[in-house]
Design an enzyme around this catalytic site. Structure first.
Site, PDB file in Angstrom:
ATOM      1  N   GLY A   1     -10.856  63.478  -4.230  1.00 58.46           N
ATOM      2  CA  GLY A   1      -9.226  63.309  -5.074  1.00 58.46           C
ATOM      3  C   GLY A   1      -8.096  63.186  -4.338  1.00 58.46           C
ATOM      4  O   GLY A   1      -8.034  62.027  -3.561  1.00 58.46           O
TER       5      GLY A   1
ATOM      6  N   LEU B   1     -10.647  55.996   4.841  1.00 58.05           N
ATOM      7  CA  LEU B   1     -11.229  55.932   6.205  1.00 58.05           C
ATOM      8  C   LEU B   1     -10.924  57.654   6.732  1.00 58.05           C
ATOM      9  O   LEU B   1     -10.811  58.460   5.694  1.00 58.05           O
ATOM     10  CB  LEU B   1     -10.531  54.959   7.040  1.00 58.05           C
ATOM     11  CG  LEU B   1     -11.018  53.469   6.844  1.00 58.05           C
ATOM     12  CD1 LEU B   1      -9.943  52.532   7.502  1.00 58.05           C
ATOM     13  CD2 LEU B   1     -12.684  53.450   7.581  1.00 58.05           C
TER      14      LEU B   1
ATOM     15  N   CYS C   1      -5.932  57.356   7.692  1.00 54.41           N
ATOM     16  CA  CYS C   1      -6.802  56.272   6.744  1.00 54.41           C
ATOM     17  C   CYS C   1      -6.734  55.087   7.417  1.00 54.41           C
ATOM     18  O   CYS C   1      -7.065  54.181   6.398  1.00 54.41           O
ATOM     19  CB  CYS C   1      -5.690  56.317   5.368  1.00 54.41           C
ATOM     20  SG  CYS C   1      -5.569  58.071   4.563  1.00 54.41           S
TER      21      CYS C   1
END
Length: 242
Positions: free
Chosen positions: A170, A85, A188
């Protein structure tokens, strides 16, 4: 497994959109080489971003008004194809984007299904950061949520993508980032959890320059690889413009 070579691109402070385009460009180069029966090029991009909020494929309904608000406080806003997110990137955060052909790295026992290979990959990225935290006597740990945590606070966010088992996006390790940027979002998308940084945990300034060599060393160890500096004369790539 034979040792693989990964080429490091140290990109300094780079706009997110430029880095995003560069990742897609390197992924395409790698896929074309594989399609032509050649060995893949594997890369590790190391950089920082100017202030930017990014969302993954699970946007959780970020409206145009919310996007406009985040832009109004001085950050860019980019919707991406990574997992996860919303998160924030900014100066003082060490960002690492591995562009890897996972076929070169995933152990044989994990190759039966692509999903298992990605699970191994994320777990290995987390282990790299956990080892870096241990260098500072910090107990970095996994949780049911992706990334690395110090207690209930996330110190390293992760969001990855793969296209035909070639990775992009990443990890983002908070070193001495301005933590107030995170106050404008639910990082997130995880409620009732916080964020932290190496500097906050150690109560001293921890610069990118102190952390980057540790991340490179542990990345090489965990991925059983030799990391070398990228040589533009060796590989003819054209860096995309932002």
């Amino acid at each position: 497994m034979l040792e693989n070579t990964i080429r490091i691109l140290r990109l300094g402070l780079l706009e997110y959109r430029t880095a995003y385009a560069l990742q897609e460009h390197l992924v395409q180069i790698t896929k074309e080489r594989l399609a032509n029966g050649k060995d893949a090029f594997n890369f590790l991009l190391l950089l920082q971003h100017p202030p930017v909020y990014t969302t993954g494929i699970r946007t959780k309904g970020y409206s145009q008004n919310e996007e406009n608000y985040l832009k109004s406080i001085g950050a860019d806003f980019v919707r991406t194809n990574r997992g996860g997110l919303i998160t924030f990137h900014g100066p003082g955060q060490l960002v690492a984007y591995p562009i890897l052909n996972l076929r070169d790295f995933v152990p044989q026992t994990k190759r039966r299904k692509a999903g298992l290979g990605m699970k191994w990959y994320v777990n290995t990225l987390e282990e790299v950061v956990i080892k870096v935290c241990q260098e500072f006597k910090l107990n970095g740990a996994r949780s049911p949520h992706t990334g690395v945590w110090i207690g209930d606070n996330k110190i390293c966010a992760m969001g990855v993508h793969n296209s035909q088992l070639v990775t992009s996006h990443g990890l983002a390790l908070n070193t001495n980032i301005d933590m107030t940027w995170f106050e404008h979002i639910v990082p997130c998308g995880i409620e009732d959890r916080g964020v932290t940084s190496l500097s906050k945990e150690l109560n001293r300034t921890v610069d990118i320059e102190e952390v980057e060599p540790l991340l490179v060393r542990h990345f090489a160890e965990q991925f059983s690889s030799k990391l070398i500096e990228f040589d533009p004369s060796e590989i003819d790539i054209t860096f995309p413009e932002s």
